[in-house]
Design a protein around this motif. Structure first.
Motif, PDB file in Angstrom:
ATOM      1  N   ILE A 299       0.864  -1.178   0.000  1.00  0.00           N
ATOM      2  CA  ILE A 299       0.000   0.000   0.000  1.00  0.00           C
ATOM      3  C   ILE A 299       0.897   1.223   0.000  1.00  0.00           C
ATOM      4  CG2 ILE A 299      -1.703   1.330   1.301  1.00  0.00           C
ATOM      5  CD1 ILE A 299      -2.785  -1.383   2.320  1.00  0.00           C
TER       6      ILE A 299
ATOM      7  N   GLN B 134       1.176   5.125   0.593  1.00  0.00           N
ATOM      8  CA  GLN B 134       0.465   6.121   1.399  1.00  0.00           C
ATOM      9  C   GLN B 134       1.183   7.457   1.304  1.00  0.00           C
ATOM     10  OE1 GLN B 134       1.103   3.853   5.027  1.00  0.00           O
ATOM     11  NE2 GLN B 134      -1.082   3.386   5.125  1.00  0.00           N
TER      12      GLN B 134
ATOM     13  N   GLU C  75      -4.245   6.515  -0.160  1.00  0.00           N
ATOM     14  CA  GLU C  75      -3.733   5.163   0.091  1.00  0.00           C
ATOM     15  C   GLU C  75      -4.113   4.320  -1.115  1.00  0.00           C
ATOM     16  OE1 GLU C  75      -4.911   3.276   3.728  1.00  0.00           O
ATOM     17  OE2 GLU C  75      -4.747   5.146   4.873  1.00  0.00           O
TER      18      GLU C  75
ATOM     19  N   PRO D 259      -3.513   0.491  -3.069  1.00  0.00           N
ATOM     20  CA  PRO D 259      -2.886  -0.823  -3.208  1.00  0.00           C
ATOM     21  C   PRO D 259      -2.135  -0.860  -4.542  1.00  0.00           C
ATOM     22  CG  PRO D 259      -5.283  -1.020  -2.931  1.00  0.00           C
ATOM     23  CD  PRO D 259      -4.966   0.410  -3.132  1.00  0.00           C
TER      24      PRO D 259
ATOM     25  N   TRP E 174      -1.641  -0.208 -10.367  1.00  0.00           N
ATOM     26  CA  TRP E 174      -2.555   0.279  -9.339  1.00  0.00           C
ATOM     27  C   TRP E 174      -3.859   0.691 -10.006  1.00  0.00           C
ATOM     28  CZ3 TRP E 174       1.631   3.298 -10.885  1.00  0.00           C
ATOM     29  CH2 TRP E 174       1.345   4.529 -11.441  1.00  0.00           C
TER      30      TRP E 174
ATOM     31  N   SER F 222      -7.592   0.067  -0.314  1.00  0.00           N
ATOM     32  CA  SER F 222      -6.386  -0.277   0.457  1.00  0.00           C
ATOM     33  C   SER F 222      -6.755  -0.867   1.807  1.00  0.00           C
ATOM     34  CB  SER F 222      -5.463   0.925   0.607  1.00  0.00           C
ATOM     35  OG  SER F 222      -6.052   1.922   1.399  1.00  0.00           O
TER      36      SER F 222
END
Length: 180
Positions: free
Chosen positions: A86, A88, A110, A112, A131, A156
């Motif tokens: 993840i 961030q 956020e 993944p 993503w 996420s």
């Protein structure tokens, strides 16, 4: 001849990108003619010169100060690593590689992500990074998810916590029944 430790090599490459923020050191971890492709935005580069330019001007210096990666899973093969993590950050800079041309919104994000990294010997040969761009655009307020099969930060959260509900975007989910 011993096999290189791909995990150590990949983590060293990532330290150069995200901790020391050094384009020359990053390039030193790669084969002479590497390539990187951030799939949703088609950013990165092919070949030493183009990729060095990308790292030096459009990747390393534009990542926000609070940029971080939270590992989720890793698969190591003979010459490839697949990392799930993840990403961030707070959108405080114009992030060329992720949101090209989008001014900072100040919003928390956020995402993944999945990185597929190929090695040749003890050097990174290429990276394919995936993503969900719709999730990013939703989180920074550029995409209204109303009526769309799109989620924001929830994507996420679900990756990090499997106990969170599934099928929340499926309107017909509540109508379905458990098979007997």
């Amino acid at each position: 001849m011993s096999k290189p430790n791909l995990v150590e090599l990949w983590e060293g490459h990532c330290r150069c990108e995200f901790e020391t923020r050094d384009a020359n050191a990053t390039m030193a971890t790669m084969v002479p003619e590497p390539y990187v492709n951030h799939i949703p935005t088609m950013t990165g580069g092919v070949g030493h010169e183009e990729l060095k330019r990308f790292y030096a001007d459009h990747f390393i210096p534009v990542n926000p100060p609070d940029f971080g990666l939270l590992p989720i899973s890793r698969t190591v093969g003979e010459d490839t690593i697949v990392d799930e993590f993840i990403c961030q950050f707070t959108h405080t800079t114009e992030i060329d590689w992720l949101l090209p041309g989008v001014p900072p919104t100040g919003r928390a994000v956020e995402i993944p992500m999945v990185a597929i990294v190929k090695f040749v010997g003890d050097k990174v040969a290429h990276e394919h990074i995936y993503w969900d761009q719709a999730s990013v655009l939703t989180q920074i307020g550029l995409l209204d998810p109303t009526g769309l099969p799109v989620a924001g930060v929830e994507t996420s959260h679900k990756v990090a916590d499997k106990s969170l509900p599934s099928n929340t975007l499926m309107k017909r989910w509540q109508e379905s029944t458990v098979p007997v």
